[in-house]
Design a protein around this motif. Structure first.
Motif, mmCIF file in Angstrom:
data_model
loop_
_atom_site.group_PDB
_atom_site.id
_atom_site.type_symbol
_atom_site.label_atom_id
_atom_site.label_comp_id
_atom_site.label_asym_id
_atom_site.label_seq_id
_atom_site.Cartn_x
_atom_site.Cartn_y
_atom_site.Cartn_z
ATOM 1 N N SER A 179 0.809 -1.217 0.000
ATOM 2 C CA SER A 179 0.000 0.000 0.000
ATOM 3 C C SER A 179 0.845 1.272 0.000
ATOM 4 O O SER A 179 0.314 2.359 -0.247
ATOM 5 C CB SER A 179 -0.938 0.007 1.215
ATOM 6 O OG SER A 179 -0.217 0.109 2.423
ATOM 7 N N ARG A 214 -7.059 10.540 4.125
ATOM 8 C CA ARG A 214 -6.884 11.495 3.031
ATOM 9 C C ARG A 214 -5.409 11.758 2.776
ATOM 10 O O ARG A 214 -4.979 11.893 1.629
ATOM 11 C CB ARG A 214 -7.618 12.802 3.341
ATOM 12 C CG ARG A 214 -9.115 12.726 3.050
ATOM 13 C CD ARG A 214 -9.780 14.088 3.143
ATOM 14 N NE ARG A 214 -9.981 14.500 4.525
ATOM 15 C CZ ARG A 214 -9.349 15.489 5.117
ATOM 16 N NH1 ARG A 214 -8.423 16.186 4.457
ATOM 17 N NH2 ARG A 214 -9.611 15.804 6.365
ATOM 18 N N ARG A 236 -4.007 8.712 0.979
ATOM 19 C CA ARG A 236 -4.499 8.577 -0.386
ATOM 20 C C ARG A 236 -3.936 9.653 -1.314
ATOM 21 O O ARG A 236 -3.826 9.431 -2.522
ATOM 22 C CB ARG A 236 -6.036 8.649 -0.401
ATOM 23 C CG ARG A 236 -6.704 7.417 0.173
ATOM 24 C CD ARG A 236 -8.224 7.569 0.222
ATOM 25 N NE ARG A 236 -8.770 7.822 -1.100
ATOM 26 C CZ ARG A 236 -9.073 6.880 -1.982
ATOM 27 N NH1 ARG A 236 -8.854 5.610 -1.679
ATOM 28 N NH2 ARG A 236 -9.589 7.189 -3.141
ATOM 29 N N SER A 237 -3.591 10.809 -0.760
ATOM 30 C CA SER A 237 -3.084 11.897 -1.591
ATOM 31 C C SER A 237 -1.997 12.657 -0.845
ATOM 32 O O SER A 237 -2.221 13.767 -0.338
ATOM 33 C CB SER A 237 -4.230 12.848 -1.975
ATOM 34 O OG SER A 237 -3.769 13.871 -2.825
ATOM 35 N N GLU A 289 -8.353 0.631 0.860
ATOM 36 C CA GLU A 289 -8.617 1.935 1.466
ATOM 37 C C GLU A 289 -7.737 3.024 0.859
ATOM 38 O O GLU A 289 -8.188 4.134 0.590
ATOM 39 C CB GLU A 289 -8.362 1.887 2.973
ATOM 40 C CG GLU A 289 -9.476 1.323 3.808
ATOM 41 C CD GLU A 289 -9.220 1.496 5.287
ATOM 42 O OE1 GLU A 289 -10.159 1.319 6.067
ATOM 43 O OE2 GLU A 289 -8.065 1.799 5.672
ATOM 44 N N LYS A 290 -6.483 2.691 0.643
ATOM 45 C CA LYS A 290 -5.509 3.707 0.245
ATOM 46 C C LYS A 290 -5.406 3.912 -1.260
ATOM 47 O O LYS A 290 -4.950 4.984 -1.703
ATOM 48 C CB LYS A 290 -4.127 3.338 0.798
ATOM 49 C CG LYS A 290 -4.059 3.388 2.321
ATOM 50 C CD LYS A 290 -2.646 3.101 2.788
ATOM 51 C CE LYS A 290 -2.534 3.173 4.290
ATOM 52 N NZ LYS A 290 -1.159 2.941 4.759
ATOM 53 N N THR A 291 -5.787 2.920 -2.041
ATOM 54 C CA THR A 291 -5.539 3.013 -3.485
ATOM 55 C C THR A 291 -6.799 2.999 -4.343
ATOM 56 O O THR A 291 -6.780 3.492 -5.467
ATOM 57 C CB THR A 291 -4.622 1.862 -3.942
ATOM 58 O OG1 THR A 291 -5.271 0.600 -3.686
ATOM 59 C CG2 THR A 291 -3.297 1.897 -3.199
ATOM 60 N N TRP A 292 -7.885 2.410 -3.853
ATOM 61 C CA TRP A 292 -9.110 2.316 -4.645
ATOM 62 C C TRP A 292 -9.820 3.658 -4.660
ATOM 63 O O TRP A 292 -9.825 4.374 -3.662
ATOM 64 C CB TRP A 292 -10.003 1.235 -4.042
ATOM 65 C CG TRP A 292 -11.189 0.838 -4.878
ATOM 66 C CD1 TRP A 292 -11.316 0.936 -6.221
ATOM 67 C CD2 TRP A 292 -12.408 0.276 -4.383
ATOM 68 N NE1 TRP A 292 -12.536 0.454 -6.618
ATOM 69 C CE2 TRP A 292 -13.230 0.040 -5.511
ATOM 70 C CE3 TRP A 292 -12.880 -0.066 -3.104
ATOM 71 C CZ2 TRP A 292 -14.506 -0.510 -5.408
ATOM 72 C CZ3 TRP A 292 -14.141 -0.624 -3.006
ATOM 73 C CH2 TRP A 292 -14.935 -0.840 -4.134
ATOM 74 N N ARG A 293 -10.457 3.994 -5.763
ATOM 75 C CA ARG A 293 -11.136 5.300 -5.839
ATOM 76 C C ARG A 293 -12.336 5.367 -4.900
ATOM 77 O O ARG A 293 -12.796 6.462 -4.552
ATOM 78 C CB ARG A 293 -11.553 5.612 -7.274
ATOM 79 C CG ARG A 293 -12.562 4.667 -7.893
ATOM 80 C CD ARG A 293 -12.681 4.937 -9.383
ATOM 81 N NE ARG A 293 -13.667 4.089 -10.032
ATOM 82 C CZ ARG A 293 -14.920 4.457 -10.290
ATOM 83 N NH1 ARG A 293 -15.319 5.675 -9.953
ATOM 84 N NH2 ARG A 293 -15.752 3.636 -10.887
ATOM 85 N N HIS A 294 -12.850 4.208 -4.509
ATOM 86 C CA HIS A 294 -13.935 4.176 -3.536
ATOM 87 C C HIS A 294 -13.404 3.799 -2.150
ATOM 88 O O HIS A 294 -14.151 3.276 -1.315
ATOM 89 C CB HIS A 294 -14.998 3.159 -3.964
ATOM 90 C CG HIS A 294 -15.618 3.452 -5.296
ATOM 91 N ND1 HIS A 294 -16.316 4.625 -5.558
ATOM 92 C CD2 HIS A 294 -15.634 2.734 -6.450
ATOM 93 C CE1 HIS A 294 -16.750 4.607 -6.813
ATOM 94 N NE2 HIS A 294 -16.335 3.478 -7.373
ATOM 95 N N GLY A 295 -12.143 4.076 -1.911
ATOM 96 C CA GLY A 295 -11.509 3.664 -0.667
ATOM 97 C C GLY A 295 -12.159 4.238 0.570
ATOM 98 O O GLY A 295 -12.295 3.548 1.592
ATOM 99 N N LYS A 296 -12.583 5.507 0.517
ATOM 100 C CA LYS A 296 -13.209 6.129 1.692
ATOM 101 C C LYS A 296 -14.520 5.433 2.029
ATOM 102 O O LYS A 296 -14.789 5.124 3.191
ATOM 103 C CB LYS A 296 -13.440 7.610 1.432
ATOM 104 C CG LYS A 296 -14.063 8.333 2.622
ATOM 105 C CD LYS A 296 -14.229 9.823 2.339
ATOM 106 C CE LYS A 296 -14.906 10.522 3.516
ATOM 107 N NZ LYS A 296 -15.079 11.982 3.261
#
Length: 257
Positions: A65, A151, A154-155, A215-222
């Motif tokens: 991840s 957040r 993820r970014s 959680e960290k990489t999928w666009r629907h992770g949140k």
């Protein structure tokens, strides 16, 4: 042009290296778990032995991840940085990242030890404590602090551009520790879940590693993080009447008094 090609080549190489290290950590973790059933406590290990095992587990579970962060970090480095230097700097970041998780391992040791004592001395109360811990981890999945840390994970580009200017020999390690701190803030609840279900529970390890990656990489992770939190709360509701669901806080039948 050659420097650009070098930069593009280093990123896939760093991904391959991280995956190789994670795979090796999985192999060593599985070998360590050979012949051991998930159970309460620290699996008979003292603090030093537990931290070695914890480091292997975190490398196995968390390194996949962190690959996007390493890639971004490499892109923030100067184009004049050589390939070998880039490899060394990304290694420093990963070492710092794992150091942050190793520091959390001190708390994990305490929780695992306390869980073993509770399972041995108060077996009737232990499942209820486990249910509370699981529900708490589920609620944390929906908390503002979890969202903030997620957040960042993820970014992290703003963070990397800010702290990528660190100087000194340990600059990359410092960046890794800082990012690892956010990752601990994001995932510590899931690691408590791992302790509750048994430190050496390989099936849960694999499931939680996949959850962290999504959680960290999928666009629907949140959204996935919230769904996971709800699932943990539902799971917790069954635990008091089914202690076998939480091997980390229940004694095996052949060991119970």
């Amino acid at each position: 042009m050659s420097s650009l090609l070098t930069r593009r080549a280093v990123v896939p190489a760093s991904w391959a290296a991280l995956l190789a290290v994670a795979a090796l950590a999985w192999i060593l973790t599985v070998r360590s778990a050979s012949g051991m059933a998930p159970g309460p406590g620290t699996m008979g290990r003292d603090l030093a032995g537990f931290l070695v095992l914890w480091g292997l587990m975190m490398a196995a579970m968390m390194l996949p991840s962190v690959m996007p962060v390493v890639s971004l970090y490499l892109r923030t480095l100067s184009a004049r940085t050589t390939g070998w230097t880039r490899a060394g700097r990304s290694t420093g970041l990963v070492v710092g990242y794992l150091l942050a998780w190793e520091a959390f391992g001190l708390a994990a040791f305490g929780v695992a030890w306390a869980g073993g004592e509770l399972a041995a001395r108060a077996p009737d109360a232990a499942p209820w404590v486990a249910a509370v811990l699981l529900a708490g981890a589920g609620l944390y999945q929906m908390s503002p602090l979890k969202d903030r840390c997620l957040r960042h994970c993820r970014s992290p580009i703003g963070f990397l551009m800010r702290f990528g200017g660190y100087s000194g020999r340990l600059r990359d390690v410092r960046v890794g520790v800082y990012h690892g701190g956010y990752c601990v803030g994001c995932c510590w609840g899931l690691m408590v879940v791992l302790i509750v279900v048994g430190v050496m529970n390989l099936a849960w390890m694999a499931g939680l590693a996949a959850a962290v990656f999504l959680e960290k990489t999928w666009r629907h992770g949140k959204a996935f993080s919230i769904v996971l939190g709800v699932a943990l709360i539902v799971y917790a509701c069954f635990v008091p009447w089914n202690p076998g669901l939480v091997p980390g806080l229940s004694m095996p039948p052949d060991m119970s008094m």
